[in-house]
Design an enzyme around this catalytic site. Structure first.
Site, mmCIF file in Angstrom:
data_model
loop_
_atom_site.group_PDB
_atom_site.id
_atom_site.type_symbol
_atom_site.label_atom_id
_atom_site.label_comp_id
_atom_site.label_asym_id
_atom_site.label_seq_id
_atom_site.Cartn_x
_atom_site.Cartn_y
_atom_site.Cartn_z
ATOM 1 C CB CYS A 174 -0.978 -0.043 1.159
ATOM 2 S SG CYS A 174 -2.360 1.104 0.973
ATOM 3 C CG HIS A 207 -4.338 -3.625 2.490
ATOM 4 N ND1 HIS A 207 -3.882 -3.259 3.736
ATOM 5 C CD2 HIS A 207 -4.493 -2.476 1.794
ATOM 6 C CE1 HIS A 207 -3.783 -1.935 3.796
ATOM 7 N NE2 HIS A 207 -4.149 -1.446 2.624
ATOM 8 C CD GLU A 222 -3.498 -6.376 5.320
ATOM 9 O OE1 GLU A 222 -4.278 -5.408 5.381
ATOM 10 O OE2 GLU A 222 -2.613 -6.462 4.447
#
Length: 367
Positions: free
Chosen positions: A257, A341, A343
């Site tokens: 990001c 992202h 995660e």
């Protein structure tokens, strides 16, 4: 039953939306209005530090139906300026729920507005681009006066508002058979799910955003991680120089990001602001090497100009909606990054393999 509280939303293009106030009693709040397309995960979105300076419009019409669970917070507070929703759920139905969304917002002094035609608002933002806005229980003139003073996210260093003030450690919770590495993570607005994913492969030492590269290098880490974060990457003045020094030291590096954008700036690249950003948990990204398409979670307003770094990087991932740069690896260096992202808190887990790729990069550096 609580009496309704009339509220207004005004936008920089002159638009006016009527609704009812939710959450804390906020007469006036202003920021950059963006829309998020995820169908769940409203709690994780609100506690993501990357939303600092923004007012979040949820495109899913029914918000709050499963309440709030304390273990799902991505940080210790809500950094967003407020929320805009179509309808607040009257009941929460989930065994993990600790409290209703309304209570959650009040406890954190966060306001919002409900009863808004979010379909109309989202189409407006999509067609015109993100707009500055103000909402609250104040009258229209007061809201427009506040809106006139709002600066938005461009040209501002919002990272300084969300980064940790002091270093801290995250103990490894390595998966069976996985040797923990030592990783220094720069906190530009890091999320707890990221720390959880990193801790599966490493002992993690988190440092503030302005930590000099020399201090990081002195720790002799196996790798360095550049986190997500809010605002304009070109305003995070010290970070690109630190990233350059870390790359020069030969330390494996992984950014996501904002970290992806800062890596681009460190290489002499340029960034630009997207019309309405990428905010949601359903963005298709293609792996250039394998051709595989991943559904990804995203939250960013700025993007790297791929031509500005073409001489130093290989593009590894591309957004299938607008063909923007979603990933790159640095030629001749142990460094790579993605714009999305991996995660995914919230969102699909298609891209979590990237943390194992980071571990492989650190492992190869040891050999």
């Amino acid at each position: 039953m609580t009496a309704s509280r009339p509220a207004l939303l005004v936008l920089a293009d002159g638009s006016l939306f009527e609704g009812e106030a939710i959450g804390a009693d906020v007469p006036v709040a202003s920021g950059e209005v963006v829309f998020h397309t995820g169908m769940s995960g409203y709690q994780e979105v609100m506690t993501d530090p990357s939303y600092a300076g923004q007012i979040i419009t949820f495109t899913t019409p029914h918000i709050g139906n499963y309440g709030v669970a304390r273990h799902d917070n991505e940080s210790n507070k809500v950094f967003a300026r407020g929320v805009i929703i179509r309808e607040m759920a009257r009941r929460r139905s989930n065994w993990r729920s600790d409290e209703p969304l309304e209570v959650f917002l009040r406890a954190r002094s966060v306001g919002g507005i409900t009863g808004v035609d979010t379909r109309r608002l989202t189409r407006l933002l999509r067609d015109t681009g993100s707009l500055l806005g103000a909402f609250g229980s104040a009258d229209e003139a007061t809201l427009r006066a506040a809106l006139a003073k709002e600066k938005g996210t461009a040209g501002r260093n919002l990272v300084a508002q969300v980064s940790t003030l002091s270093p801290y450690d995250v103990a490894a919770t390595a998966r069976k058979g996985v040797k923990p590495f030592s990783v220094v993570a720069y906190d530009f607005g890091i999320k707890r799910t990221i720390l959880s994913c990193l801790s599966e492969i490493a002992d993690v030492h988190v440092v503030p955003w302005r930590t000099p590269a020399a201090e990081v290098i002195a720790r002799k880490p196996d790798g360095v991680f550049l986190s997500n974060g809010p605002g304009d990457p070109e305003m995070v003045i010290d970070a690109p120089g630190n990233v350059r020094d870390i790359i020069a030291a030969g330390i494996p590096l992984f950014g996501i990001c904002l970290g992806h954008q800062l890596l681009g700036l460190a290489l002499g690249g340029r960034t630009f602001k997207l019309p309405y950003g990428h905010h949601g948990a359903n963005h298709p990204v293609r792996d250039v090497v394998t051709g595989k398409v991943e559904i990804t979670s995203q939250n960013h307003n700025f993007c790297i100009d791929p031509d500005s770094v073409a001489h130093q990087v290989s593009v590894t991932h591309v957004n299938l909606n607008d063909q923007t740069n979603e990933g790159m690896s640095v030629r001749g260096a142990r460094a790579f990054s993605v714009q999305y992202h991996p995660e995914a808190g919230p969102g699909p887990h298609d891209s979590r393999y990237l943390f194992d790729r980071f571990a492989d990069l650190m492992r190869s550096a040891d050999s």
